[in-house]
Design an enzyme around this catalytic site. Structure first.
Site, PDB file in Angstrom:
ATOM      1  N   CYS A   1       0.824  -1.211   0.000  1.00  0.00           N
ATOM      2  CA  CYS A   1       0.000   0.000   0.000  1.00  0.00           C
ATOM      3  C   CYS A   1       0.860   1.264   0.000  1.00  0.00           C
ATOM      4  O   CYS A   1       1.782   1.399   0.786  1.00  0.00           O
ATOM      5  CB  CYS A   1      -0.951   0.064   1.180  1.00  0.00           C
TER       6      CYS A   1
ATOM      7  N   ARG B   1       4.261  -0.039  -4.602  1.00  0.00           N
ATOM      8  CA  ARG B   1       3.974  -0.592  -3.279  1.00  0.00           C
ATOM      9  C   ARG B   1       2.726  -1.463  -3.283  1.00  0.00           C
ATOM     10  O   ARG B   1       2.471  -2.183  -2.316  1.00  0.00           O
ATOM     11  CB  ARG B   1       3.812   0.541  -2.264  1.00  0.00           C
TER      12      ARG B   1
ATOM     13  N   TRP C   1      -2.469  -2.919  -1.844  1.00  0.00           N
ATOM     14  CA  TRP C   1      -2.118  -4.328  -1.985  1.00  0.00           C
ATOM     15  C   TRP C   1      -3.026  -5.054  -0.997  1.00  0.00           C
ATOM     16  O   TRP C   1      -2.882  -4.883   0.221  1.00  0.00           O
ATOM     17  CB  TRP C   1      -0.641  -4.556  -1.645  1.00  0.00           C
TER      18      TRP C   1
ATOM     19  N   ASN D   1      -2.440   1.646   5.617  1.00  0.00           N
ATOM     20  CA  ASN D   1      -1.472   0.636   5.193  1.00  0.00           C
ATOM     21  C   ASN D   1      -1.177  -0.226   6.412  1.00  0.00           C
ATOM     22  O   ASN D   1      -0.901   0.311   7.485  1.00  0.00           O
ATOM     23  CB  ASN D   1      -0.191   1.319   4.700  1.00  0.00           C
ATOM     24  N   GLY D   2      -1.260  -1.539   6.271  1.00  0.00           N
ATOM     25  CA  GLY D   2      -0.965  -2.422   7.406  1.00  0.00           C
ATOM     26  C   GLY D   2      -2.123  -3.377   7.644  1.00  0.00           C
ATOM     27  O   GLY D   2      -2.995  -3.550   6.793  1.00  0.00           O
TER      28      GLY D   2
ATOM     29  N   GLU E   1      19.203 -16.245  -7.743  1.00  0.00           N
ATOM     30  CA  GLU E   1      18.648 -14.967  -8.170  1.00  0.00           C
ATOM     31  C   GLU E   1      18.064 -15.068  -9.589  1.00  0.00           C
ATOM     32  O   GLU E   1      16.990 -14.527  -9.866  1.00  0.00           O
ATOM     33  CB  GLU E   1      19.747 -13.890  -8.090  1.00  0.00           C
TER      34      GLU E   1
ATOM     35  N   LYS F   1      14.078 -14.338 -10.360  1.00  0.00           N
ATOM     36  CA  LYS F   1      13.652 -13.324 -11.333  1.00  0.00           C
ATOM     37  C   LYS F   1      12.687 -13.931 -12.360  1.00  0.00           C
ATOM     38  O   LYS F   1      11.696 -13.332 -12.725  1.00  0.00           O
ATOM     39  CB  LYS F   1      14.860 -12.730 -12.081  1.00  0.00           C
TER      40      LYS F   1
ATOM     41  N   GLU G   1       9.215 -14.675 -10.739  1.00  0.00           N
ATOM     42  CA  GLU G   1       8.365 -13.537 -10.385  1.00  0.00           C
ATOM     43  C   GLU G   1       7.943 -12.712 -11.597  1.00  0.00           C
ATOM     44  O   GLU G   1       6.888 -12.094 -11.573  1.00  0.00           O
ATOM     45  CB  GLU G   1       9.007 -12.659  -9.309  1.00  0.00           C
TER      46      GLU G   1
ATOM     47  N   HIS H   1      22.527 -35.310  -6.327  1.00  0.00           N
ATOM     48  CA  HIS H   1      21.835 -35.753  -5.107  1.00  0.00           C
ATOM     49  C   HIS H   1      20.321 -35.646  -5.267  1.00  0.00           C
ATOM     50  O   HIS H   1      19.597 -35.646  -4.280  1.00  0.00           O
ATOM     51  CB  HIS H   1      22.317 -34.939  -3.908  1.00  0.00           C
TER      52      HIS H   1
ATOM     53  N   LYS I   1       6.302  -4.150  -3.957  1.00  0.00           N
ATOM     54  CA  LYS I   1       7.734  -3.981  -3.780  1.00  0.00           C
ATOM     55  C   LYS I   1       8.152  -3.977  -2.321  1.00  0.00           C
ATOM     56  O   LYS I   1       9.193  -4.493  -1.956  1.00  0.00           O
ATOM     57  CB  LYS I   1       8.194  -2.692  -4.450  1.00  0.00           C
TER      58      LYS I   1
END
Ligand code: F6R
Length: 616
Positions: A2, A27, A76, A102-103, A485, A489, A492, A508, A611
């Site tokens: 948010c 956000r 979000w 937000n929260g 990484e 990437k 996502e 293994h 983000k």
């Protein structure tokens, strides 16, 4: 999660709020909304599910009255799906008050019961509407927005940044903060509030961070900050180092494309002024001090996602240089397992945003349990650096695309600077060794620039692979976090199943995944810098090639062993073992971005993500 923006001044607040939301959209982008007070004492709200563009489009076609006080929100979703009704702002019962949040308000069900019993009704499924109704009720009693806020925050449990405006107080935006970010922007005859400085950097470079459990009221010509009980608190102003234009897309197809090309600058700016005559100079660490650094027996790096992968690279280098044992732990695992901590443990947190709740809680836990805490952070005024003993700021500039790229490189550069500093303080490296490593670090931006020149061929590869369903990534030693990484990437951005493995682990279990045509990226160590490991990775390539894998290698220029075995080779310039990963990661970032683009996906705002993850 948010994005929040508030404004009081003389400008048309709709434009200011929408500009702020545009820069905060990373956000959260499930829905967006604004509330504006006009000069006649009316409140106008507009909100929509979907990206900010939906709201912008509607406001374009059907403008609302434009006053000079307002609040804006990009969401979000946590409580309640991303619908028009659940979008913020939410109104108080009499429609005179609008609130954004937000929260997560953890005790919202109990508060809702209380309000339902009093006859209040609710339209949405959100915890935010409960706070709005509660604030409306308290305003009815106090007739003062700040006073009403104090009563409300005393009832709330959980994490929240709340901003509200009230029709009867058209010249003020009031906000409260507990465990969620909020920063003040100080203007001339106007003031701002934002989840981070990006919200208002276009208008002012002067900012003030708000502490935990504080209430702020901004008016055009004043700002007051108190604690939840109403006692004034002292605040500290800081200058925003970011350039407003840096958070604009410019002519680029995406923020991610722009930010990948800013990688060399992100590293160079993080190093700037910190290597002088071959020596690392880090006054940032003065608050911990050399004596404490000499007494450290162990380092624990805590971070999440990409930041944690930078931590693994940090571990290899710091441990090799300083001979202090280093562990890396995902921040959300760290504090729930009762880790052994004392004042000879240095906890290093890494966070681009400085707001990741999991990392923040790990920092808090480490401090409470007596460890020394250093943070590596990219965002001024953020919570994690404020709650740490010392901070090394990375100077990557604003990172707007949700997937981290240039910030990763800057984090590794900061970790390496720290490692070299620690090695000098502890005498584990001599001056010549430090100078040689510092020179390698300083050479990274130019070499990285060369790597970026192969973007076109990587884009071509990604185009050919647009239908791929799964990709594996293999790396050994410092190549391992690069493999992790690369896989993250791809997951996502392109929503493709991708796994990163330590190449030695292949036999293994994971080798069972190899079937004819399976694409496997292999990060090949330098035959010169790591000859032993190079041999082993070449054997790994032979093993998968024999089973039909399509080998996509990232290898040093001139490595003659790789081309006969690989279907595609991405060359990177010669660099020392610790520095090669900084060059090897960019092609994987580009590959993921290009493959996602080839699939027609939004690379800046991948589905379900935000983000800055400010809830646990
Ligand atoms: C992946 C990514 C995330 C972040 C992670 C930590 O591309 O961006 O994995 O690295 O959420 O975020 P910060 O660094 O803000 O704590």
């Amino acid at each position: 999660m948010c994005g929040i923006v508030g404004y009081v001044g003389t400008a048309k607040s709709v434009e200011v709020l929408l500009g702020g939301l545009r820069r905060l959209e990373y956000r959260g982008y499930d829905s967006a909304g604004i509330a504006v007070l006009d000069g006649d004492g009316s409140i106008h709200t507009r909100k929509h599910a979907g990206k900010l563009a939906v709201l912008l489009n509607d406001l374009d076609q059907h403008p609302i009255a434009n006053g000079s006080t307002g609040i804006g929100h990009t969401r979000w979703a946590t409580h309640g799906g991303p619908t028009d009704v659940n979008a913020h702002p939410h109104l108080g019962d009499d429609g005179k008050l609008a609130l954004i949040h937000n929260g997560i308000i953890e005790n919202f069900s109990e508060l809702k019961e209380e309000l339902l019993a009093e006859g209040y009704t609710f339209e949405s499924e959100t915890d935010t509407e409960v706070a709005a109704k509660l604030l409306g009720r308290e305003y009815g009693r106090a007739h003062d927005l700040e006073l009403a806020f104090r009563t409300v925050v005393a009832r709330l449990e959980g994490a929240f940044t709340l901003l509200a405006v009230h029709r009867d107080e058209p010249d003020v935006v009031v906000g409260a903060r507990r465990n969620s970010p909020l920063v003040i922007g100080l203007g001339d005859g106007e003031n701002f509030l934002g989840s981070d400085v990006a919200a208002f950097v276009e208008f002012t470079r002067r900012a003030v961070a708000i502490g935990q459990d504080q209430i702020v009221a901004i008016r055009a010509d004043s700002v007051t900050v108190t604690d939840f009980a109403g006692a004034p608190v002292t605040t500290e102003e800081f200058d925003i180092a970011w350039d407003a234009s840096a958070s604009e897309k410019g002519g680029w197809s995406s923020f991610m494309a722009k930010e990948i090309t800013e990688g060399p600058d992100a590293v160079a700016n993080t190093l700037r002024g910190r290597i002088v005559d071959g020596e690392v100079v880090l006054p940032d660490l003065d608050r911990i001090g050399d004596e404490a650094l000499r007494g450290i027996t162990r380092i624990v790096i805590v971070a999440c996602g990409t930041a944690a992968y930078s931590g693994i690279l940090g571990k290899y280098a710091i441990e090799a240089w300083s001979r202090v044992p280093v562990e890396v732990e995902l921040a959300h695992e760290f504090r729930y397992r009762d880790p052994v901590l004392d004042d000879s443990t240095l906890v290093i947190s890494i966070s681009q945003s400085g707001e990741t709740m999991d990392t923040r809680m790990a920092v808090q836990y480490a401090s409470e349990h007596g460890a020394r805490v250093l943070s590596i952070c990219n965002t001024q005024g953020a919570t994690i650096p404020r709650e740490s003993e010392a901070v090394i700021y990375t100077h990557a500039g604003p990172e707007v695309a949700v997937a981290s790229t240039k910030a990763f490189l800057a984090q590794v550069a900061a970790l390496y600077l720290f490692g070299l500093h620690l090695s000098r303080v502890r005498g584990s490296l001599d001056a010549a060794e430090i100078e040689a490593n510092a020179a390698e670090l300083q050479a990274v931006p130019e070499k990285l620039g060369k790597v970026l020149e192969s973007s076109e061929s990587i884009a071509q590869l990604a185009g050919w692979m647009a239908d791929t369903r799964a990709v594996l990534f293999l790396g050994r030693n410092v190549g391992y976090p690069v493999a992790l990484e690369g896989a993250l990437k791809l997951k996502e951005l392109a929503y493709i199943h991708a796994e990163g493995f330590a190449a030695g682990e292949l036999k293994h279990g994971p080798i069972a995944l190899i079937e004819p045509g399976q694409p496997v990226f292999v990060i090949v160590p330098s035959p010169i810098g790591q000859p032993e490991l190079h041999k082993k990775v070449i054997s790994n390539i032979k093993e998968i090639e024999a089973r039909g894998a399509r080998v996509l290698a990232v290898a040093e220029e001139g490595d003659a062993f790789v081309p006969p075995l690989a279907d595609f080779v991405i060359p990177i310039p010669l660099a020392g073992p610790f520095f090669e990963p900084l060059l090897a990661v960019a092609p994987l970032q580009i590959f993921a971005m290009e493959l996602a683009s080839a699939k027609g996906l939004d690379v800046d705002q991948p589905r379900n993500l935000a983000k800055s993850v400010t809830v646990e």
